[in-house]
Design a protein around this motif. Structure first.
Motif, short mmCIF file in Angstrom:
data_model
loop_
_atom_site.label_atom_id
_atom_site.label_comp_id
_atom_site.label_asym_id
_atom_site.label_seq_id
_atom_site.Cartn_x
_atom_site.Cartn_y
_atom_site.Cartn_z
N GLN A 259 -1.31 -8.26 -7.17
CA GLN A 259 -2.87 -9.09 -7.37
C GLN A 259 -2.59 -10.43 -7.94
OE1 GLN A 259 -5.08 -7.31 -7.42
NE2 GLN A 259 -4.33 -5.83 -6.30
N GLN A 260 -1.13 -10.92 -8.81
CA GLN A 260 -0.88 -11.95 -9.18
C GLN A 260 -0.94 -12.80 -7.99
OE1 GLN A 260 2.73 -12.37 -11.65
NE2 GLN A 260 1.60 -11.27 -13.12
N LEU A 261 -0.03 -12.73 -6.76
CA LEU A 261 -0.28 -13.60 -5.23
C LEU A 261 -1.71 -13.81 -4.86
CD1 LEU A 261 3.05 -11.99 -3.92
CD2 LEU A 261 2.61 -13.88 -5.11
N LYS A 262 -2.45 -12.24 -4.87
CA LYS A 262 -3.97 -12.65 -4.55
C LYS A 262 -4.23 -13.97 -5.30
CE LYS A 262 -4.49 -8.42 -2.54
NZ LYS A 262 -5.01 -7.06 -2.51
N GLN A 263 -4.33 -13.72 -6.99
CA GLN A 263 -5.38 -14.59 -7.74
C GLN A 263 -4.20 -16.32 -7.73
OE1 GLN A 263 -4.36 -13.49 -11.83
NE2 GLN A 263 -6.22 -11.28 -10.74
N SER A 264 -3.26 -16.25 -7.05
CA SER A 264 -3.06 -17.79 -7.19
C SER A 264 -3.23 -18.14 -5.62
CB SER A 264 -1.27 -17.26 -7.43
OG SER A 264 -1.19 -16.43 -6.32
N GLY A 265 -3.64 -17.57 -4.68
CA GLY A 265 -3.73 -17.80 -3.55
C GLY A 265 -2.04 -17.80 -2.34
N ALA A 266 -1.49 -17.17 -2.83
CA ALA A 266 -0.02 -17.52 -2.19
C ALA A 266 0.00 -15.99 -1.28
CB ALA A 266 1.66 -16.80 -2.90
N ASP A 267 0.67 -15.64 -0.05
CA ASP A 267 1.01 -15.20 0.96
C ASP A 267 1.32 -13.68 0.40
OD1 ASP A 267 0.82 -14.25 3.46
OD2 ASP A 267 2.98 -14.26 3.34
N HIS A 269 1.98 -9.96 1.77
CA HIS A 269 1.57 -9.72 2.82
C HIS A 269 3.12 -8.64 3.01
CE1 HIS A 269 -0.90 -12.47 5.31
NE2 HIS A 269 -1.45 -11.45 5.71
N LEU A 270 4.62 -8.98 2.76
CA LEU A 270 5.35 -8.47 2.20
C LEU A 270 5.48 -7.37 1.37
CD1 LEU A 270 8.10 -11.70 2.80
CD2 LEU A 270 7.96 -9.49 3.83
N GLU A 271 4.82 -8.19 0.47
CA GLU A 271 4.59 -7.10 -0.77
C GLU A 271 3.70 -5.96 -1.16
OE1 GLU A 271 4.64 -10.23 -0.98
OE2 GLU A 271 6.62 -10.50 -2.21
N LEU A 272 2.50 -6.18 0.00
CA LEU A 272 1.49 -5.04 0.62
C LEU A 272 2.13 -3.94 1.22
CD1 LEU A 272 -1.34 -6.84 1.36
CD2 LEU A 272 -1.51 -5.12 -0.30
N VAL A 273 3.04 -4.52 2.40
CA VAL A 273 3.75 -4.04 3.14
C VAL A 273 4.75 -2.57 2.41
CG1 VAL A 273 5.55 -3.44 4.79
CG2 VAL A 273 3.88 -5.05 5.22
N GLU A 274 5.35 -3.35 1.90
CA GLU A 274 6.76 -2.51 0.92
C GLU A 274 5.25 -1.82 0.13
OE1 GLU A 274 10.20 -1.30 0.12
OE2 GLU A 274 9.76 -3.01 1.27
N PHE A 275 4.18 -2.07 -0.22
CA PHE A 275 3.85 -1.49 -1.50
C PHE A 275 3.39 0.31 -0.71
CE2 PHE A 275 -0.51 0.01 -3.17
CZ PHE A 275 -0.50 0.53 -4.55
N HIS A 276 2.63 -0.22 0.57
CA HIS A 276 1.92 1.01 1.27
C HIS A 276 3.21 1.78 2.20
CE1 HIS A 276 -2.23 -0.15 0.90
NE2 HIS A 276 -1.53 -1.20 1.56
N LYS A 277 3.92 1.34 2.27
CA LYS A 277 5.51 2.23 2.28
C LYS A 277 5.83 2.93 1.59
CE LYS A 277 10.37 1.10 4.30
NZ LYS A 277 11.30 0.32 4.14
N LYS A 278 5.92 2.59 0.46
CA LYS A 278 6.06 3.44 -0.92
C LYS A 278 5.40 5.07 -0.98
CE LYS A 278 8.57 0.16 -3.33
NZ LYS A 278 10.13 0.61 -3.95
N ILE A 279 4.50 4.67 -0.23
CA ILE A 279 3.22 6.05 -0.09
C ILE A 279 3.51 6.61 1.46
CG2 ILE A 279 0.52 6.16 -0.65
CD1 ILE A 279 0.77 4.60 -2.90
#
Length: 309
Positions: A259-267, A269-279
Motif C-alpha cells: 500500500q505504501q509503494l502504491k501510494q508513492s508510485g513506486a514499483d 511487483h516483487l512485493e505483490l508476487v511474494e504476497f500472493h506466493k504466501k497464500i
C-alpha cells in the motif's frame, strides 16, 4: 469423528511425514552440492555451515509440503486399495465422499498450518540465514548507510515526499517536494525547498515556496521563504532504515508495504508476487489433495508404493 475417519487420517499421516522428511533431505542435499564451491571458497567452518543450511529448511518446506500432501494421498489410497480395504469400505456402505472427506480435511488443515508456519517461522529463519551468509560466511563488514538519493514515499500523515539527496551524517536533505493531501486525493498544499536541516527536533526548510490549493485544485496562495519550519513528522533515522527483503516479511507487513509503494508510485511487483506466493503455495495443499483422490482411487488393488509414486 468416526472410527473410519480416524483410520484414514492415520493412513495419511505416516506417508505425509515420511514424504516431508525424504523430500527435505533430497532438496537439502541438492542445495549443498549446488553451493559447495561457494562454501569451500569461503571456508566458514562446520558449525556455521550447519547452522546456515538448517535455517534454510523452513523456506524449503513451503515448496515441499504441497507435494508431500499429494504423495500422502496417493500412498494412503494406494495401500487401502492394495489391501482391498477400499472395497470393504464400499461394501460396508461408506460412500466415496465419506472416504475422501478426511483426506480433503487434511489438505485444508495443512493449508492453514503452512500459512501459520510461513508467518511465524519462515521470515525469522530467512533473515538469520541471510545474516549468517553475509556476516559469517562472506565476512562482509557491517554496512551503515549514511546517505540516500531519489527518495519517494507516502508518510503516515498523508504527505507524499520526494527528496533528491539525504545526508545522514549532517541530517540534511536537498531538492525537496512535499505534497499534502486531504481525503487521500485532494491536494491541499505543496512545499518546494532547496534544502532542509534537522535542528532541535524539527526540520527547517530553506530557500523555497509554500503553496496552498482550494477544493478545485486551483492555487490560492504562494509564499516564498528563506527558512521556515513546517509540520513534517519523519526523523533522519526513518530515511536510513534498512529495507527488508520481501521474503522476510509476513502477510500483514507485505500488505502494508504494498500500500505504501502504491501510494508513492513506486514499483511493487516483487512485493505483490511474494504476497500472493504466501497464500498460493499453502493453498496448493488443498488443490493437490483434491486431485490426488481420483488418482489414488484409480490405482486399483494391484498397485503399490511404486505405482503410487
Amino acid at each position: 469423528m468416526s472410527i473410519l475417519s480416524r483410520y484414514i487420517l492415520r493412513q495419511f499421516l505416516g506417508p505425509f511425514l515420511l514424504s516431508i522428511f525424504a523430500f527435505s533431505v533430497i532438496i537439502l542435499i541438492i542445495q549443498v552440492f549446488d553451493e559447495l564451491h561457494y562454501v569451500m571458497e569461503q571456508k566458514p567452518g562446520f558449525w556455521v555451515t550447519l547452522e546456515y543450511y538448517l535455517l534454510k529448511i523452513p523456506g524449503l518446506l513451503l515448496e515441499i509440503i504441497p507435494i508431500a500432501v499429494l504423495m500422502a494421498v496417493l500412498f494412503s489410497l494406494g495401500n487401502l486399495g492394495k489391501q482391498s480395504e477400499l472395497i470393504a469400505m464400499r461394501a460396508g456402505g461408506a460412500s466415496i465422499f465419506k472416504v475422501a472427506g478426511p483426506l480433503v480435511l487434511c489438505g485444508v488443515a495443512v493449508f492453514f498450518s503452512t500459512i501459520l508456519f510461513d508467518e511465524v517461522v519462515t521470515p525469522w529463519s530467512d533473515h538469520l540465514s541471510r545474516q549468517i551468509r553475509l556476516n559469517d560466511i562472506e565476512r562482509r563488514p557491517p554496512t551503515h548507510v549514511t546517505s540516500k538519493a531519489n527518495l519517494s514515499q507516502m508518510t503516515a500523515d498523508n504527505q507524499m515526499i520526494h527528496i533528491g539527496n539525504f545526508d545522514g551524517t549532517t541530517d540534511t536533505m536537498t531538492d525537496i517536494i512535499i505534497l499534502s493531501f486531504s481525503n487521500g486525493i485532494q491536494l491541499k498544499s505543496r512545499i518546494d525547498a532547496k534544502s532542509a536541516d534537522y535542528e532541535n527536533g524539527q526540520w527547517i526548510f530553506k530557500n523555497g515556496f509554500f503553496r496552498v490549493f482550494d477544493d478545485t485544485g486551483a492555487e490560492i496562495s504562494c509564499r516564498a521563504f528563506d527558512q521556515a519550519p513546517f509540520p513534517f513528522q519523519e526523523k533522519p533515522a526513518d530515511f536510513l532504515a534498512d529495507t527488508p527483503d520481501p521474503g522476510e516479511l509476513n502477510i500483514a507487513q507485505l500488505y502494508s508495504e504494498i500500500q505504501q509503494l502504491k501510494q508513492s508510485g513506486a514499483d511493487d511487483h516483487l512485493e505483490l508476487v511474494e504476497f500472493h506466493k504466501k497464500i498460493a503455495y499453502p493453498f496448493a495443499c488443498v488443490v493437490l489433495a483434491v486431485l490426488g483422490i481420483p488418482w489414488g482411487w484409480s490405482l486399483g488393488k494391484y498397485s503399490g508404493v511404486a505405482s503410487s509414486f
